[in-house]
Structure formats: C-alpha cells, structure tokens
Design a protein around this motif. Structure first.
Motif, PDB file in Angstrom:
ATOM      1  N   ASN A 119     -46.999  21.519   5.814  1.00 35.76           N
ATOM      2  CA  ASN A 119     -45.084  21.901   5.655  1.00 35.76           C
ATOM      3  C   ASN A 119     -44.132  21.617   6.660  1.00 35.76           C
ATOM      4  O   ASN A 119     -42.929  21.417   6.246  1.00 35.76           O
ATOM      5  N   CYS A 120     -43.786  20.634   7.667  1.00 36.76           N
ATOM      6  CA  CYS A 120     -43.505  20.372   8.253  1.00 36.76           C
ATOM      7  C   CYS A 120     -42.783  19.194   8.599  1.00 36.76           C
ATOM      8  O   CYS A 120     -42.547  18.714   9.135  1.00 36.76           O
ATOM      9  N   ALA A 121     -44.444  18.100   8.501  1.00 34.53           N
ATOM     10  CA  ALA A 121     -43.944  16.934   8.708  1.00 34.53           C
ATOM     11  C   ALA A 121     -43.188  16.044   7.881  1.00 34.53           C
ATOM     12  O   ALA A 121     -42.208  15.456   8.292  1.00 34.53           O
ATOM     13  N   GLY A 134     -30.505  15.585  13.350  1.00 36.69           N
ATOM     14  CA  GLY A 134     -30.874  16.738  13.491  1.00 36.69           C
ATOM     15  C   GLY A 134     -32.709  17.433  13.154  1.00 36.69           C
ATOM     16  O   GLY A 134     -31.879  18.957  13.486  1.00 36.69           O
ATOM     17  N   PHE A 135     -33.145  16.622  13.210  1.00 38.50           N
ATOM     18  CA  PHE A 135     -34.340  17.566  13.649  1.00 38.50           C
ATOM     19  C   PHE A 135     -35.377  17.118  14.578  1.00 38.50           C
ATOM     20  O   PHE A 135     -35.846  16.242  14.875  1.00 38.50           O
ATOM     21  N   PRO A 136     -35.530  18.190  15.353  1.00 40.95           N
ATOM     22  CA  PRO A 136     -35.933  18.117  17.066  1.00 40.95           C
ATOM     23  C   PRO A 136     -37.872  18.145  17.167  1.00 40.95           C
ATOM     24  O   PRO A 136     -37.874  18.171  16.504  1.00 40.95           O
ATOM     25  N   SER A 137     -37.824  16.875  17.840  1.00 40.20           N
ATOM     26  CA  SER A 137     -39.017  17.004  18.726  1.00 40.20           C
ATOM     27  C   SER A 137     -39.651  18.166  18.671  1.00 40.20           C
ATOM     28  O   SER A 137     -39.061  19.179  19.660  1.00 40.20           O
ATOM     29  N   LEU A 138     -41.085  18.477  18.327  1.00 33.89           N
ATOM     30  CA  LEU A 138     -41.100  19.792  19.201  1.00 33.89           C
ATOM     31  C   LEU A 138     -43.023  19.535  19.866  1.00 33.89           C
ATOM     32  O   LEU A 138     -43.380  20.311  20.132  1.00 33.89           O
ATOM     33  N   ALA A 139     -42.582  18.269  20.531  1.00 34.10           N
ATOM     34  CA  ALA A 139     -44.126  17.886  20.937  1.00 34.10           C
ATOM     35  C   ALA A 139     -43.613  17.669  22.364  1.00 34.10           C
ATOM     36  O   ALA A 139     -43.767  17.248  23.359  1.00 34.10           O
ATOM     37  N   ASP A 142     -38.061  20.480  25.107  1.00 29.35           N
ATOM     38  CA  ASP A 142     -36.753  19.995  25.554  1.00 29.35           C
ATOM     39  C   ASP A 142     -36.679  21.512  24.073  1.00 29.35           C
ATOM     40  O   ASP A 142     -36.374  20.704  22.836  1.00 29.35           O
ATOM     41  N   TRP A 143     -36.619  22.578  24.420  1.00 30.09           N
ATOM     42  CA  TRP A 143     -36.539  23.528  23.445  1.00 30.09           C
ATOM     43  C   TRP A 143     -35.042  23.998  23.134  1.00 30.09           C
ATOM     44  O   TRP A 143     -34.169  24.648  24.114  1.00 30.09           O
ATOM     45  N   ILE A 144     -34.688  24.114  22.168  1.00 30.15           N
ATOM     46  CA  ILE A 144     -32.830  24.707  21.448  1.00 30.15           C
ATOM     47  C   ILE A 144     -33.432  26.111  21.538  1.00 30.15           C
ATOM     48  O   ILE A 144     -32.407  27.248  22.142  1.00 30.15           O
ATOM     49  N   TRP A 145     -34.437  26.523  20.711  1.00 24.63           N
ATOM     50  CA  TRP A 145     -34.687  28.144  20.619  1.00 24.63           C
ATOM     51  C   TRP A 145     -35.538  28.467  22.144  1.00 24.63           C
ATOM     52  O   TRP A 145     -35.554  30.124  21.745  1.00 24.63           O
ATOM     53  N   GLY A 146     -36.367  27.882  22.362  1.00 25.72           N
ATOM     54  CA  GLY A 146     -37.571  28.662  23.474  1.00 25.72           C
ATOM     55  C   GLY A 146     -38.909  28.252  22.500  1.00 25.72           C
ATOM     56  O   GLY A 146     -39.092  27.779  21.650  1.00 25.72           O
ATOM     57  N   GLY A 147     -39.262  27.805  23.928  1.00 26.40           N
ATOM     58  CA  GLY A 147     -41.255  27.457  23.964  1.00 26.40           C
ATOM     59  C   GLY A 147     -42.101  28.183  23.948  1.00 26.40           C
ATOM     60  O   GLY A 147     -43.149  27.333  24.183  1.00 26.40           O
ATOM     61  N   TYR A 281     -50.632  25.885  17.298  1.00 26.73           N
ATOM     62  CA  TYR A 281     -50.324  23.889  17.064  1.00 26.73           C
ATOM     63  C   TYR A 281     -49.413  23.546  18.170  1.00 26.73           C
ATOM     64  O   TYR A 281     -49.439  22.695  18.749  1.00 26.73           O
ATOM     65  N   VAL A 282     -47.826  23.996  17.345  1.00 25.05           N
ATOM     66  CA  VAL A 282     -46.699  23.543  17.935  1.00 25.05           C
ATOM     67  C   VAL A 282     -46.648  23.942  19.199  1.00 25.05           C
ATOM     68  O   VAL A 282     -46.662  23.115  20.600  1.00 25.05           O
ATOM     69  N   HIS A 283     -47.116  24.924  20.320  1.00 28.69           N
ATOM     70  CA  HIS A 283     -47.371  25.402  21.421  1.00 28.69           C
ATOM     71  C   HIS A 283     -48.037  24.291  21.986  1.00 28.69           C
ATOM     72  O   HIS A 283     -47.849  23.885  22.874  1.00 28.69           O
TER      73      HIS A 283
HETATM   74  C1  HEC Z   1     -36.386  21.236   5.497  1.00 22.79           C
HETATM   75  C2  HEC Z   1     -36.792  20.661   7.168  1.00 22.79           C
HETATM   76  C3  HEC Z   1     -37.218  21.660   7.955  1.00 22.79           C
HETATM   77  C4  HEC Z   1     -38.414  21.722   7.868  1.00 22.79           C
HETATM   78  C5  HEC Z   1     -39.337  21.160   6.470  1.00 22.79           C
HETATM   79  C6  HEC Z   1     -39.092  22.253   9.508  1.00 22.79           C
HETATM   80  N1  HEC Z   1     -38.537  22.378   9.553  1.00 22.79           N
HETATM   81 FE1  HEC Z   1     -38.948  23.065  11.702  1.00 22.79          FE
HETATM   82  N2  HEC Z   1     -36.456  22.605  12.318  1.00 22.79           N
HETATM   83  C7  HEC Z   1     -35.506  21.870  11.431  1.00 22.79           C
HETATM   84  C8  HEC Z   1     -34.271  22.044  11.716  1.00 22.79           C
HETATM   85  C9  HEC Z   1     -33.599  21.316  11.618  1.00 22.79           C
HETATM   86  C10 HEC Z   1     -34.481  22.157  12.777  1.00 22.79           C
HETATM   87  C11 HEC Z   1     -33.390  22.362  14.448  1.00 22.79           C
HETATM   88  C12 HEC Z   1     -32.118  23.383  13.885  1.00 22.79           C
HETATM   89  C13 HEC Z   1     -31.719  23.176  14.698  1.00 22.79           C
HETATM   90  O1  HEC Z   1     -30.913  23.042  14.575  1.00 22.79           O
HETATM   91  O2  HEC Z   1     -31.370  24.947  15.893  1.00 22.79           O
HETATM   92  C14 HEC Z   1     -36.152  23.307  13.483  1.00 22.79           C
HETATM   93  C15 HEC Z   1     -36.194  23.417  14.449  1.00 22.79           C
HETATM   94  C16 HEC Z   1     -37.631  23.861  14.654  1.00 22.79           C
HETATM   95  C17 HEC Z   1     -38.167  24.408  15.648  1.00 22.79           C
HETATM   96  C18 HEC Z   1     -37.112  24.742  16.812  1.00 22.79           C
HETATM   97  C19 HEC Z   1     -37.066  23.915  17.863  1.00 22.79           C
HETATM   98  C20 HEC Z   1     -36.438  23.798  19.030  1.00 22.79           C
HETATM   99  O3  HEC Z   1     -36.843  23.345  20.081  1.00 22.79           O
HETATM  100  O4  HEC Z   1     -36.814  25.112  19.662  1.00 22.79           O
HETATM  101  C21 HEC Z   1     -39.832  24.648  15.922  1.00 22.79           C
HETATM  102  C22 HEC Z   1     -40.315  25.309  16.319  1.00 22.79           C
HETATM  103  C23 HEC Z   1     -40.190  24.612  14.308  1.00 22.79           C
HETATM  104  N3  HEC Z   1     -38.602  24.376  13.556  1.00 22.79           N
HETATM  105  C24 HEC Z   1     -41.191  24.126  13.977  1.00 22.79           C
HETATM  106  C25 HEC Z   1     -41.431  23.897  12.647  1.00 22.79           C
HETATM  107  C26 HEC Z   1     -42.454  24.579  11.622  1.00 22.79           C
HETATM  108  C27 HEC Z   1     -44.039  24.894  12.237  1.00 22.79           C
HETATM  109  C28 HEC Z   1     -42.612  24.022  10.478  1.00 22.79           C
HETATM  110  C29 HEC Z   1     -43.533  23.917   9.535  1.00 22.79           C
HETATM  111  C30 HEC Z   1     -44.240  25.180   9.350  1.00 22.79           C
HETATM  112  C31 HEC Z   1     -41.039  23.303   9.957  1.00 22.79           C
HETATM  113  N4  HEC Z   1     -40.202  23.618  11.687  1.00 22.79           N
HETATM  114  C32 HEC Z   1     -40.956  22.754   8.986  1.00 22.79           C
HETATM  115  C33 HEC Z   1     -36.041  21.315  10.135  1.00 22.79           C
HETATM  116  C34 HEC Z   1     -37.259  21.703   8.846  1.00 22.79           C
END
Ligand code: HEC
Ligand code: HEC
Length: 290
Positions: A119-121, A134-139, A142-147, A281-283
C-alpha cells in the motif's frame, strides 16, 4: 494445376495431385509418434472437460466439482483463521503495547512489512526512504506531522489533505506569489533567507531583505528559526531535508505556489489491525519517537 494422384518413383510417397511448373507436391504422412501423441491430447482434453471446470454453466461444469479459485479461497480462509487470534490481539492493543510485547511485535513487523509493500511503497519507496516530488522519508527522524506511535497512527488512519476523513491532517501554505502577496523578487529574497537557516546562503543583502519578509509571512507556521511546527504540518526549514527540492530556485517556486502533499486515509481501507501493524513498522524504520 491439378494432375493425377500417383506414387512418386523416387521416394515411394503418394503425391497430392498439385503440380507447379513440373514440381509435384508430395503427400508425406505425419510421423506415427506425432499422430498418436496428437490423438492422446484430444482424449486427454475430453477427460479434462468432463472432470474439471471448463464452461461456466450454473456455476461451473466438471463432475469432480473442484474449482481452483475455491481451493485458493479455502487456503486463504484457513490462513486467516490461523492468524485470527493474533490479529484480534493486535486490533485491541495500542501500537505502544504491540511494540513492547516481543511476540506481538514480531508478528506486527512481518505483517506491517507486507502491508507497506502493498500500500505504501509506491509513494514512500520500498524501504520507506521517500521519493522526489513531495513524498517524505519515513525512515528518518524528520517528521512533518510527528513521529510518536500515536502521531504516526493518526496520520496513517486519517490521511493528509485527501478530504476523506473528518480527522485528517490538513493545513495550507498560502500561494504567496500566485495570489499576489509577495512579488517574485520578494519570494527570491525569502528563499535566500530560508537557505541561510541551513547555512547555505550566498547573498547576504538578500538574506537581510528576506529576514523581515520571513518574520512577517512565514514564522507563524515555520517558527522564528525555521524549526517547523507539527501542529500545522509545516516542515523544518533549518535542516537539510527537503520535500520539494533544496536549491534556491525550487524553494522560491514553492513559496510562489506551493504544491501541498496529499495522502489517502487508510482507516477506511485497511483493517484497524493492519493500521496498527503499519504504525509499529513505520515507527521502527528508524525515526520513531517516544
Ligand atoms: C499516493 C501517495 C501515498 C501513499 C500511497 C501513501 N502515502 Fe504516506 N504520504 C504521502 C505524502 C505526499 C505525504 C506527505 C504529506 C505532507 O506533505 O504533509 C505522506 C506522509 C506520510 C506520513 C507522515 C510523515 C511525516 O513526516 O509526518 C506517514 C506516517 C505516512 N505517509 C505513512 C504512510 C503509510 C503507512 C502508507 C501506506 C499505508 C502511506 N503513507 C501511503 C503520500 C502517500
Ligand atoms: C499557514 C502556514 C504556512 C505559512 C504562513 C507558510 N508556510 Fe511554508 N509550508 C507550510 C506547510 C503546511 C508546508 C508543507 C507542505 C507539504 O507538506 O507539502 C510548507 C512547506 C514549505 C516549504 C517546503 C519545504 C520542503 O521540505 O520542501 C518551504 C520552502 C516553505 N514552506 C517556505 C515558506 C516560506 C518562505 C514562507 C513565507 C513566505 C512560508 N513557507 C509560509 C505552511 C506554511
């Protein structure tokens, strides 16, 4: 043109009766082994059609009643039934409780890895390393919304600016140039000031002009020193982690007309147990906070 069918003297084989400019076509018989194999496949297919599903007719034909699709569903249901006790515990627990229990944690990490790949990769990269655009690293940390577990869970469950959940994360950054709040030159000065926050400015007079612009227009969301503000999802600007490009032109363009990140809400798409597994997992990818 058609001629008489006759025995060819040289090969001993019959001709077909076709002749072109004196060349006669031989009617060479198929090798016996080939022919019998061919008959065998026909016989095999008849048996198959009788025994196994071949035509959709009131369900499926086939006297054995065996259907591959149902066999797979039986396997899937059996696997789900085996996992149900664990899934129930994971559904009832908080992510913190899951992470603290070795058995639940290893189950959640395995399930989270698969759910993440599914779903996320596509947006966040196979290892959660993020992607340009604009697709942030989750690893990273550096959190936009909190970790924290709770913050990550809320982000995943409700999404970001997707308009799918009442509790979604949402905020806007004004379109400073597009909406006439700043001129292009001012956006450039503000960008130069933003560069200075991470020690990269090269044009000191522009930094000074940008400093006042920043205090008036930007500090309310991004903080006086660019430390960011997770309540409004405003990223840190005083580090070297960038969502949308790190050079001056990219930053000035962003100030002029920001492209705000959107993420779907997963609470309505995935089982709450899966959301919990993804949170754990993300944490654990590298930047989890307590
Ligand atoms: C369609 C693309 C897309 C998919 C699919 C997606 N994300 Fe994201 N995600 C984003 C974007 C874009 C942001 C950044 C939003 C912003 O700029 O605030 C984000 C932000 C996040 C954040 C916040 C990161 C932060 O720094 O606070 C988390 C956590 C996250 N995603 C987890 C997930 C997980 C888990 C999944 C799968 C279930 C997922 N995402 C699937 C596009 C996606
Ligand atoms: C109302 C709040 C708000 C104000 C005011 C605001 N921003 Fe933002 N800014 C945001 C948000 C939210 C994001 C994140 C967008 C996203 O996640 O896609 C952002 C993102 C950015 C980024 C991109 C960061 C990155 O990692 O790529 C830059 C650069 C930026 N802002 C600079 C500024 C500057 C300069 C000003 C003042 C001229 C300003 N912002 C004013 C909310 C604000």
């Amino acid at each position: 043109m058609p001629t008489k069918i006759e025995k060819d003297a040289l090969t001993g084989t019959m001709t077909t009766g076709h002749e072109w400019d004196g060349l006669k076509e031989l009617n060479t018989p198929l090798p016996k082994w080939w022919l019998y194999l061919f008959y065998a496949t026909i016989a095999f297919s008849v048996v198959w059609v009788i025994l196994y599903p071949a035509f959709p007719f009131k369900g499926w034909t086939g006297v054995t009643g065996w259907v591959a699709r149902e066999a797979v569903m039986d396997d899937v249901n059996a696997a789900n039934a085996r996992m149900a006790p664990m899934m129930n515990r994971i559904r009832e627990a908080t992510p913190q409780q899951i992470a603290a229990d070795p058995q639940l944690r290893s189950f959640a990490m395995a399930g989270g890895r698969i759910a993440f790949a599914n779903n996320c990769a596509g947006c966040h990269g196979a290892g959660g390393q993020g992607a340009p655009g604009g697709f942030p690293s989750l690893a990273d940390d550096d959190w936009i919304w909190g970790g924290t577990h709770d913050q990550i869970r809320a982000t995943i469950a409700h999404g970001i600016r997707a308009g799918e959940s009442d509790e979604e994360r949402t905020s806007i950054m004004p379109r400073f140039v597009a909406d006439g709040m700043l001129t292009l030159a001012q956006a450039n000065d503000a960008a130069e000031f933003v560069l200075s926050l991470s020690g990269r400015a090269t044009d000191q007079p522009a930094v000074e002009r940008g400093r006042a612009l920043y205090a008036d227009n930007c500090a309310s969301c991004h903080g006086d020193g660019g430390e960011g503000n997770r309540d409004v999802g405003a990223p840190r600007l005083n580090d070297r982690v960038w969502l949308n490009g790190s050079d001056k032109a990219a930053i000035a363009r962003f100030i002029g007309a920001p492209r705000l990140g959107v993420m779907p809400s997963w609470g309505g798409r995935l089982d709450p147990a899966t959301v919990n597994m993804l949170t754990v997992y993300v944490h654990a990818l590298g930047g989890g906070e307590n």
